[in-house]
Design an enzyme around this catalytic site. Structure first.
Site, mmCIF file in Angstrom:
data_model
loop_
_atom_site.group_PDB
_atom_site.id
_atom_site.type_symbol
_atom_site.label_atom_id
_atom_site.label_comp_id
_atom_site.label_asym_id
_atom_site.label_seq_id
_atom_site.Cartn_x
_atom_site.Cartn_y
_atom_site.Cartn_z
ATOM 1 C CE LYS A 16 -2.472 2.517 3.681
ATOM 2 N NZ LYS A 16 -1.474 3.258 4.336
ATOM 3 C CG ASN A 17 2.061 2.912 3.555
ATOM 4 O OD1 ASN A 17 0.936 3.316 3.226
ATOM 5 N ND2 ASN A 17 2.380 2.632 4.805
ATOM 6 C CB CYS A 111 -4.588 6.556 10.501
ATOM 7 S SG CYS A 111 -5.158 5.135 9.569
ATOM 8 N NE ARG A 116 -0.009 10.648 10.300
ATOM 9 C CZ ARG A 116 -0.390 9.615 9.520
ATOM 10 N NH1 ARG A 116 -1.651 9.210 9.536
ATOM 11 N NH2 ARG A 116 0.470 8.999 8.743
ATOM 12 C CG ASP A 299 2.138 1.367 9.795
ATOM 13 O OD1 ASP A 299 1.768 2.227 10.623
ATOM 14 O OD2 ASP A 299 2.582 1.662 8.674
ATOM 15 N NE ARG A 391 -7.532 5.172 4.665
ATOM 16 C CZ ARG A 391 -6.689 5.386 5.665
ATOM 17 N NH1 ARG A 391 -7.109 5.456 6.897
ATOM 18 N NH2 ARG A 391 -5.411 5.566 5.433
HETATM 19 N N1 EPU Z 1 7.386 13.763 11.517
HETATM 20 C C1 EPU Z 1 7.730 15.059 11.830
HETATM 21 N N2 EPU Z 1 7.809 15.951 10.803
HETATM 22 C C2 EPU Z 1 7.552 15.615 9.525
HETATM 23 C C3 EPU Z 1 7.194 14.296 9.214
HETATM 24 C C4 EPU Z 1 7.116 13.385 10.244
HETATM 25 O O1 EPU Z 1 7.969 15.393 12.980
HETATM 26 O O2 EPU Z 1 7.645 16.477 8.645
HETATM 27 C C5 EPU Z 1 7.308 12.772 12.615
HETATM 28 C C6 EPU Z 1 5.904 12.212 12.797
HETATM 29 O O3 EPU Z 1 5.134 13.028 13.670
HETATM 30 C C7 EPU Z 1 6.182 10.832 13.348
HETATM 31 C C8 EPU Z 1 7.499 10.439 12.692
HETATM 32 O O4 EPU Z 1 8.082 11.649 12.224
HETATM 33 O O5 EPU Z 1 6.387 10.946 14.738
HETATM 34 C C9 EPU Z 1 7.385 9.482 11.520
HETATM 35 O O6 EPU Z 1 6.470 9.992 10.562
HETATM 36 P P1 EPU Z 1 6.570 9.623 9.017
HETATM 37 O O7 EPU Z 1 6.698 10.886 8.265
HETATM 38 O O8 EPU Z 1 7.603 8.561 8.813
HETATM 39 O O9 EPU Z 1 5.140 9.019 8.741
HETATM 40 P P2 EPU Z 1 4.278 9.174 7.420
HETATM 41 O O10 EPU Z 1 5.152 9.237 6.247
HETATM 42 O O11 EPU Z 1 3.243 10.224 7.594
HETATM 43 C C10 EPU Z 1 4.170 6.629 6.892
HETATM 44 C C11 EPU Z 1 3.097 5.619 6.668
HETATM 45 C C12 EPU Z 1 2.425 5.287 7.993
HETATM 46 C C13 EPU Z 1 3.473 4.801 8.983
HETATM 47 C C14 EPU Z 1 4.613 5.815 9.110
HETATM 48 C C15 EPU Z 1 5.765 5.316 9.971
HETATM 49 C C16 EPU Z 1 2.360 6.187 4.457
HETATM 50 C C17 EPU Z 1 1.294 6.733 3.578
HETATM 51 N N3 EPU Z 1 2.104 6.173 5.760
HETATM 52 O O12 EPU Z 1 3.514 7.779 7.419
HETATM 53 O O13 EPU Z 1 1.551 4.219 7.681
HETATM 54 O O14 EPU Z 1 2.886 4.623 10.254
HETATM 55 O O15 EPU Z 1 5.137 6.109 7.800
HETATM 56 O O16 EPU Z 1 6.282 4.139 9.445
HETATM 57 O O17 EPU Z 1 3.399 5.747 3.969
HETATM 58 C C18 EPU Z 1 -0.419 2.969 7.763
HETATM 59 O O18 EPU Z 1 -0.069 2.430 6.709
HETATM 60 O O19 EPU Z 1 -1.382 2.548 8.446
HETATM 61 C C19 EPU Z 1 0.313 4.128 8.247
HETATM 62 C C20 EPU Z 1 -0.160 4.949 9.162
#
Ligand code: EPU
Length: 420
Positions: A16-17, A111, A116, A299, A391
């Protein structure tokens, strides 16, 4: 109805991601991108709708292949009604900026685990020379031309690593991302971009180097299997004293999960592209701390907490990626689990049994955790708000049924049923 052993084999769908990033990344390509092994899930439908809105021609072939042609794109802004359906809509910002030097993208949905932030994405766009403003969550980024940059991420972020890669692949010169995320889907998106004509090196390490190319002509790419779907089935097998061969996986991506399940007294056998999980004895307690890859994935945290709720002894689960990812614990308590939460730490006192109740999926992975709890429970638990699960999991209940689970979906989703 819970209490059934899961037995047999199940095949994991595409990641998915990776899919939800590769699809918007096609905006960077002025040719046809053929993406194979795309999962049939609602998040993919949502990003495909946005691509079509922008003018991309998208064809779905045999359910799991997408052909995307972005030669003619109408604009660089998208309505909030579309972006709010999913988290990954923020990749449109990097992709549109990379293609047109201009992007206007309303806030994403997806989610909700508390705050975030996307400050690292913005930091990257600005380093590439874009002027970025945010008004009520809508990002507007534009540049006369993007220039190469050295970006050090203060936090390891999957989203920021991918978004900066997308913005930089056509910038003139060498961009370096330090402290990059190393998740398998980050590597997959880099490989996808390279297959389309980009020059990205080092994905999967702390340092990703992107040498800008003038044009990306298109090509064919097959997405990796979904690490989290695979882990979910592995946990479900251990939870039900089952015997399940999880097929179409990359065992290397599952090492942290295999090790943890073995610690809990499951037997995990690895083959080239499948993993067999069996459990006969008592489930042992375990402490788990979620971490960026190669650590234990956040996850899979709710699914693991569900599993440990029937383990012998006290387990401690520390969530170190998200601030607020234990909201679903009340639902598990409703099934009889004994769990206390203090901030980012949950203490799970193993109980003898769970039993049927009404529960509701509070988000995607929480939903998967509750399904696992329901599979372990006595009686007939009912789950609501299962749209969260649709989703991100392709035909979860149908795959579980094929392993012997007794699940009935009430309310209709004919499309998904017909597909299986
Ligand atoms: N963070 C920041 N600043 C940023 C971006 C992130 O402080 O600009 C922090 C976040 O608050 C968090 C950490 O960094 O504490 C990690 O966030 P990350 O950016 O890695 O998460 P994401 O890219 O928004 C993706 C996956 C999530 C998964 C996370 C962590 C996608 C679409 N989503 O989210 O997947 O939990 O990486 O591995 O790729 C899911 O699939 O159910 C899901 C939530």
């Amino acid at each position: 109805m819970g209490g059934k052993r899961l037995c047999g084999s199940v095949s994991v769908s595409g990641a998915k991601n990776a899919a939800v990033a590769a699809i918007p990344a096609a905006l960077l390509v002025e040719g046809v991108c053929r993406i194979e092994n795309v999962p049939d899930i609602k998040d993919v439908d949502a990003i495909v709708d946005i691509m079509k809105y922008l003018g991309a021609k998208v064809k779905r072939i045999n359910g799991c292949i997408l052909e995307i042609n972005c030669e003619k794109i109408n604009g660089f802004s998208v309505p909030y009604e579309m972006t709010k359906k999913m988290r990954a809509s923020y990749y449109l910002a990097g992709a549109l900026l990379g293609r047109f030097n201009h992007a206007q993208v309303p806030p994403p949905g997806g989610c909700c685990f508390g705050n975030r932030p996307i400050d690292m994405h913005i930091k990257g766009f600005e380093a590439l020379g874009a002027k970025v403003s945010i008004d009520k969550g809508t990002i507007e980024a534009h540049a006369v031309s993007l220039k190469p940059a050295q970006v050090f991420l203060d936090v390891v972020s999957v989203g920021a690593t991918i978004n900066i890669m997308l913005a930089a692949v056509r910038a003139n010169g060498l961009t370096v991302i330090e402290n990059a995320a190393k998740e398998p889907h980050v590597v997959d998106v880099a490989n996808f971009l390279n297959a389309m004509g980009a020059n990205v090196r080092g994905a999967g390490t702390d340092t990703v180097k992107i040498k800008g190319v003038e044009k990306m002509a298109g090509g064919t790419y097959t997405l990796i299997p979904d690490q989290i779907e695979a882990g979910t089935f592995m946990i479900a097998a251990a939870a039900t004293r089952g015997d399940v061969l999880v097929k179409n996986v990359i065992p290397k991506h599952l090492e942290s999960i295999s090790a943890k399940l073995a610690e809990m007294n499951a037997v995990v056998e690895e083959y080239d592209d499948s993993i067999r999980v069996t459990r006969e004895g008592i489930l042992h307690k375990a402490n788990v701390k979620t971490m960026p890859y190669p650590g234990f994935p956040t996850d899979l945290q709710p699914q693991t907490v569900a599993l440990l709720s029937l383990a012998q002894g006290t387990s401690i689960i520390t969530e170190s990626v998200w601030d607020n990812r234990f909201q679903y614990v009340d639902e598990l308590r409703g099934l009889g689990a004994q769990i206390s939460v203090d901030g980012k730490v949950a203490v799970v006192e193993g109980v003898e049994k769970l039993s049927g109740a009404n529960v509701k999926a509070t988000d995607l992975r929480a939903g998967a955790g509750l399904v696992i709890a329901a599979l372990m429970a006595e009686g007939i638990p009912q789950m609501h708000d299962i749209y969260h699960i649709d989703r991100g999991y392709e035909g979860l209940e149908l795959k579980l049924k094929s392993l012997g689970a007794q699940i009935v979906r009430k309310g209709d989703d004919k499309k998904r049923r017909q597909l299986m």
